[in-house]
Design a protein around this motif. Sequence first.
Motif, PDB file in Angstrom:
ATOM      1  N   VAL A  51      43.410  28.783  36.202  1.00 22.17           N
ATOM      2  CA  VAL A  51      42.918  29.481  37.310  1.00 22.17           C
ATOM      3  C   VAL A  51      43.255  30.897  37.672  1.00 22.17           C
ATOM      4  O   VAL A  51      42.518  31.893  37.790  1.00 22.17           O
ATOM      5  CB  VAL A  51      43.305  28.864  38.652  1.00 22.17           C
ATOM      6  N   ALA A  72      39.704  28.395  32.504  1.00 20.49           N
ATOM      7  CA  ALA A  72      40.106  26.927  33.149  1.00 20.49           C
ATOM      8  C   ALA A  72      39.380  25.986  32.473  1.00 20.49           C
ATOM      9  O   ALA A  72      40.026  25.068  32.178  1.00 20.49           O
ATOM     10  CB  ALA A  72      39.547  27.256  34.600  1.00 20.49           C
ATOM     11  N   HIS A  73      37.986  26.031  32.113  1.00 22.59           N
ATOM     12  CA  HIS A  73      37.292  24.962  31.756  1.00 22.59           C
ATOM     13  C   HIS A  73      37.602  24.645  30.125  1.00 22.59           C
ATOM     14  O   HIS A  73      37.577  23.541  29.728  1.00 22.59           O
ATOM     15  CB  HIS A  73      35.793  25.240  31.766  1.00 22.59           C
ATOM     16  N   ALA A  76      40.915  22.593  30.402  1.00 24.24           N
ATOM     17  CA  ALA A  76      40.555  21.375  30.861  1.00 24.24           C
ATOM     18  C   ALA A  76      40.032  20.557  29.674  1.00 24.24           C
ATOM     19  O   ALA A  76      40.370  19.220  29.571  1.00 24.24           O
ATOM     20  CB  ALA A  76      39.442  21.501  32.078  1.00 24.24           C
ATOM     21  N   ARG A  77      39.177  21.390  28.833  1.00 26.55           N
ATOM     22  CA  ARG A  77      38.568  20.411  27.668  1.00 26.55           C
ATOM     23  C   ARG A  77      39.580  20.114  26.862  1.00 26.55           C
ATOM     24  O   ARG A  77      39.402  19.259  25.801  1.00 26.55           O
ATOM     25  CB  ARG A  77      37.543  21.276  26.976  1.00 26.55           C
ATOM     26  N   ARG A  82      43.834  18.555  36.378  1.00 25.07           N
ATOM     27  CA  ARG A  82      44.941  18.613  37.535  1.00 25.07           C
ATOM     28  C   ARG A  82      44.367  18.199  38.759  1.00 25.07           C
ATOM     29  O   ARG A  82      43.102  17.815  39.049  1.00 25.07           O
ATOM     30  CB  ARG A  82      45.043  20.173  37.726  1.00 25.07           C
ATOM     31  N   PHE A  84      44.332  19.161  43.065  1.00 30.26           N
ATOM     32  CA  PHE A  84      44.599  20.353  44.080  1.00 30.26           C
ATOM     33  C   PHE A  84      45.275  19.842  45.224  1.00 30.26           C
ATOM     34  O   PHE A  84      44.981  18.749  45.745  1.00 30.26           O
ATOM     35  CB  PHE A  84      43.309  20.978  44.404  1.00 30.26           C
ATOM     36  N   ARG A  88      39.952  19.351  47.092  1.00 28.85           N
ATOM     37  CA  ARG A  88      38.667  19.971  46.688  1.00 28.85           C
ATOM     38  C   ARG A  88      37.799  18.846  45.964  1.00 28.85           C
ATOM     39  O   ARG A  88      37.562  19.242  44.499  1.00 28.85           O
ATOM     40  CB  ARG A  88      39.227  20.979  45.472  1.00 28.85           C
ATOM     41  N   PHE A  90      34.056  16.922  45.397  1.00 35.21           N
ATOM     42  CA  PHE A  90      33.100  17.504  45.682  1.00 35.21           C
ATOM     43  C   PHE A  90      32.409  16.644  46.794  1.00 35.21           C
ATOM     44  O   PHE A  90      31.647  15.413  46.627  1.00 35.21           O
ATOM     45  CB  PHE A  90      32.161  17.212  44.365  1.00 35.21           C
ATOM     46  N   LEU A 100      31.984  11.368  37.452  1.00 37.32           N
ATOM     47  CA  LEU A 100      31.488  11.811  36.365  1.00 37.32           C
ATOM     48  C   LEU A 100      31.501  13.430  35.932  1.00 37.32           C
ATOM     49  O   LEU A 100      31.554  13.564  34.893  1.00 37.32           O
ATOM     50  CB  LEU A 100      29.921  11.432  36.464  1.00 37.32           C
ATOM     51  N   ILE A 101      31.704  14.332  36.896  1.00 34.60           N
ATOM     52  CA  ILE A 101      32.140  15.313  36.797  1.00 34.60           C
ATOM     53  C   ILE A 101      33.558  15.678  36.161  1.00 34.60           C
ATOM     54  O   ILE A 101      33.539  16.560  35.027  1.00 34.60           O
ATOM     55  CB  ILE A 101      32.015  16.418  37.888  1.00 34.60           C
ATOM     56  N   GLY A 102      34.252  14.904  36.483  1.00 35.15           N
ATOM     57  CA  GLY A 102      35.781  14.827  35.747  1.00 35.15           C
ATOM     58  C   GLY A 102      35.410  14.492  34.192  1.00 35.15           C
ATOM     59  O   GLY A 102      36.125  14.989  33.571  1.00 35.15           O
ATOM     60  N   HIS A 104      32.734  15.198  32.571  1.00 38.87           N
ATOM     61  CA  HIS A 104      32.079  16.240  32.121  1.00 38.87           C
ATOM     62  C   HIS A 104      32.059  16.495  30.448  1.00 38.87           C
ATOM     63  O   HIS A 104      31.419  16.477  30.121  1.00 38.87           O
ATOM     64  CB  HIS A 104      31.901  17.381  32.984  1.00 38.87           C
ATOM     65  N   ILE A 107      30.933  13.783  28.001  1.00 35.32           N
ATOM     66  CA  ILE A 107      29.453  13.164  27.841  1.00 35.32           C
ATOM     67  C   ILE A 107      28.624  14.317  26.729  1.00 35.32           C
ATOM     68  O   ILE A 107      28.536  15.399  26.757  1.00 35.32           O
ATOM     69  CB  ILE A 107      28.794  13.388  29.427  1.00 35.32           C
ATOM     70  N   ARG A 164      39.264  11.469  39.639  1.00 41.27           N
ATOM     71  CA  ARG A 164      38.378  12.607  39.051  1.00 41.27           C
ATOM     72  C   ARG A 164      39.318  13.439  37.930  1.00 41.27           C
ATOM     73  O   ARG A 164      38.941  13.472  36.974  1.00 41.27           O
ATOM     74  CB  ARG A 164      38.163  13.736  40.130  1.00 41.27           C
TER      75      ARG A 164
ATOM     76  N   ASP B 201      23.682  15.197  33.170  1.00 44.01           N
ATOM     77  CA  ASP B 201      24.938  15.616  33.341  1.00 44.01           C
ATOM     78  C   ASP B 201      24.814  17.234  33.765  1.00 44.01           C
ATOM     79  O   ASP B 201      25.706  17.690  34.481  1.00 44.01           O
ATOM     80  CB  ASP B 201      25.587  15.692  32.007  1.00 44.01           C
ATOM     81  N   ARG B 204      24.392  17.281  37.457  1.00 45.50           N
ATOM     82  CA  ARG B 204      25.788  17.020  38.167  1.00 45.50           C
ATOM     83  C   ARG B 204      26.675  18.289  38.127  1.00 45.50           C
ATOM     84  O   ARG B 204      27.264  18.667  39.157  1.00 45.50           O
ATOM     85  CB  ARG B 204      26.681  16.037  37.457  1.00 45.50           C
ATOM     86  N   GLU B 211      29.421  22.745  45.337  1.00 48.26           N
ATOM     87  CA  GLU B 211      30.383  22.269  46.056  1.00 48.26           C
ATOM     88  C   GLU B 211      31.838  23.006  46.072  1.00 48.26           C
ATOM     89  O   GLU B 211      32.358  23.245  47.031  1.00 48.26           O
ATOM     90  CB  GLU B 211      30.883  20.769  45.530  1.00 48.26           C
ATOM     91  N   ASP B 212      32.296  23.159  44.604  1.00 46.72           N
ATOM     92  CA  ASP B 212      33.381  23.977  44.497  1.00 46.72           C
ATOM     93  C   ASP B 212      33.516  24.406  43.097  1.00 46.72           C
ATOM     94  O   ASP B 212      33.878  23.828  42.056  1.00 46.72           O
ATOM     95  CB  ASP B 212      34.601  23.055  44.802  1.00 46.72           C
ATOM     96  N   ALA B 217      35.565  24.294  37.420  1.00 49.86           N
ATOM     97  CA  ALA B 217      36.170  24.610  36.338  1.00 49.86           C
ATOM     98  C   ALA B 217      37.428  23.801  35.767  1.00 49.86           C
ATOM     99  O   ALA B 217      37.546  23.639  34.473  1.00 49.86           O
ATOM    100  CB  ALA B 217      36.424  26.198  36.675  1.00 49.86           C
ATOM    101  N   ALA B 218      38.069  23.406  36.777  1.00 50.35           N
ATOM    102  CA  ALA B 218      39.175  22.572  36.501  1.00 50.35           C
ATOM    103  C   ALA B 218      38.974  21.251  35.710  1.00 50.35           C
ATOM    104  O   ALA B 218      39.707  20.745  35.114  1.00 50.35           O
ATOM    105  CB  ALA B 218      40.220  22.430  37.609  1.00 50.35           C
ATOM    106  N   SER B 219      37.531  20.849  36.162  1.00 51.87           N
ATOM    107  CA  SER B 219      37.120  19.587  35.531  1.00 51.87           C
ATOM    108  C   SER B 219      36.483  19.825  34.258  1.00 51.87           C
ATOM    109  O   SER B 219      35.828  18.754  33.656  1.00 51.87           O
ATOM    110  CB  SER B 219      36.257  19.109  36.166  1.00 51.87           C
ATOM    111  N   GLY B 220      36.284  21.240  33.701  1.00 57.27           N
ATOM    112  CA  GLY B 220      35.855  21.321  32.538  1.00 57.27           C
ATOM    113  C   GLY B 220      34.534  21.777  32.422  1.00 57.27           C
ATOM    114  O   GLY B 220      33.834  21.940  31.387  1.00 57.27           O
ATOM    115  N   VAL B 221      33.772  22.191  33.585  1.00 57.36           N
ATOM    116  CA  VAL B 221      32.508  22.547  33.645  1.00 57.36           C
ATOM    117  C   VAL B 221      32.591  24.085  33.424  1.00 57.36           C
ATOM    118  O   VAL B 221      33.283  24.727  34.407  1.00 57.36           O
ATOM    119  CB  VAL B 221      31.970  22.617  35.038  1.00 57.36           C
TER     120      VAL B 221
END
Lengths: 266, 353
Positions: A51, A72-73, A76-77, A82, A84, A88, A90, A100-102, A104, A107, A164, B201, B204, B211-212, B217-221
């Motif tokens: 971050v 950050a992304h 994560a990959r 983490r 917060f 935070r 959604f 599902l976003i977690g 991501h 997929i 998540r 996907d 989403r 949303e945030d 980003a912390a989820s890999g997006v």
Amino acid sequence: MLLEIKNLTKRFGGLTAVSKVDLSVRQGEVRGIIGPNGSGKSTLFNLISGVYRPDPGASIAFDGKDITNLEAHEIARRGVARTFQLLRIFSGMSVIENLLIGHHGHIRYGAASAVVGSRRAWAEERRVRQEMMELLSFIGLADYADMPAGEMSGGQQRLLALGRAMAARPKLLLLDEPAAGLSPINVDVLLDTVLALKNRFGLTVIIIEHILKVVMETCEAVSVLDHGEKIAEGSPAQIRDDRLVIEAYLGKEMKDEEVRAFLRSA
Amino acid sequence: MTADIVKNTEQRAGGGASPSRRGSVHPIVPWIVAWACLLPLPFLLTNAYTQYVVNVICINVILAVGLNIVKGFAGQVTVGHMALAAIGAYSSAVLSTKLGLPFWGAMPAAMLVTGLAGAIVGVPSFRLEGAYLALATLGLAEAVRIIISGTDWLGASLGYAGIPPPYLAGIALDDYRSYYYLAMPLALLGLYFAFSILSSDIGRALKALREDPLAAAASGVNVRKYKVTAFVLSALYAGCAGSLQAHMAPGFIHPNSYTITEMITLLLMVVFGGIGHIWGGVIGAIAVTLIDDLTRDYLQYRMVMFGAVIVLTVMFMPSGIGGLIDDVLVRRRFKAIRRRRAGVASVVAADDV
């Protein structure tokens, strides 16, 4: 070592939030990070998870590879998930969509499949939904899969934030005050869930927490930050008796006996 | 009639909130049914003007669905959507008149150009949010309109005339009735793609941005990639709609069709219909186009009325008509859960006895 941090510094203008911190976390360990408010704990997490960018001279290696300046992304990959402090989640999306976003990064179907709604995309969607439903059952929220996440109770939202992060199938899980604001019973539920997840998936966990009970009961080792510097590190029992820690937390005026009594009762 | 189609397809698509894909019927089937049901529409409308209004509705549906992708789903506040439509319309016009491309070549090419422009409009979104982003996109949009109004080979402020109609199997689609058979299937196709994308996907990830962005980003997006994706997707819709506007009889476009007034009207469609709700965009496009048309005698009061409706909608129905539909669905699910739990509890109680 799964995570190896060297000489980590972050300044915001004149304020040094994190100063020359070294930190090594073994694979499979549960590490606690404690320290008074403003001691740089959350900044440390923000630096590890990308971050914030660390100041020059720092190095963060994860799983043998340098991740110091990744976004950050990307971090994560590579397997760092983490939560917060302020969750935070959604809140406008459903509970299962949060997971599902977690998920991501795992997929796999192309943009073209998504646009035309191909059978492949469908099959993959059905598979990952199934997988996420299993994770939801594990954390006890399966009944709420299609609810807007914002309509859950505070405790459920904390579980969802944990879910998540777990949906990313991480190697390293960073929990920023996971038990804040929970009632004592729910703290136990949450801790049991964290430990169950850790054992099931072979996780490494770093927990920031103010509730000392959580740190003392769950963590194998504890690092203590004060004014952005690491002032102590060791087993919970060692930390409990450390002069510097006691001073950082409670000030220098308190008598040792009083402090020990306080820490034991916590 | 349209309401029936909405109902038919909504069952398959799950109302847009969380489309579930069950059963073995291919999801394209309800769309083909919808297309078949909409086929006779121009023959039920005997007068050319109503046929024209129906075409405008189809084009507005494409515009509104595109705007909803970037604004409603990805949460990026843009007021540059009409300028993108203008870029689509003028590209298509220039390509077909100056280069002699047929409609079927000019439209995809115009969409490509608009897509690129969309990527450029998206760049400020990396650093700006909310009202600031709206101002930046407003600047870009006005620049586009003013450049068109001042460029002679684009017809300047006189407008661009002589755009040829599309040909389908050798037949010129040069009246409103025949043009409908181009505009309506394209609108349905655009809707189908929007549903596929937004229930995937990608969709989403866009919602997670809204949303945030930090948590996403912390989820890999990859936040930047998906911001650009949203802007480009919506620009492709705008390009398609612009091209349809350009080639519809009488083959004339004018920069005044792409002012901030048009943009507000478009915003009203999305806000009234329901931000972040695809069917909302469709309902809004139909309702606002019809109201706009029915009240054309009071043109000077139109903006007052639209402004009032936007304010009232935001105050009393913040998620629009689509949101109302969602609320009903969500409440029903809540009730189902409570009933299930109550059922379990009573079984347990019976066991205890």
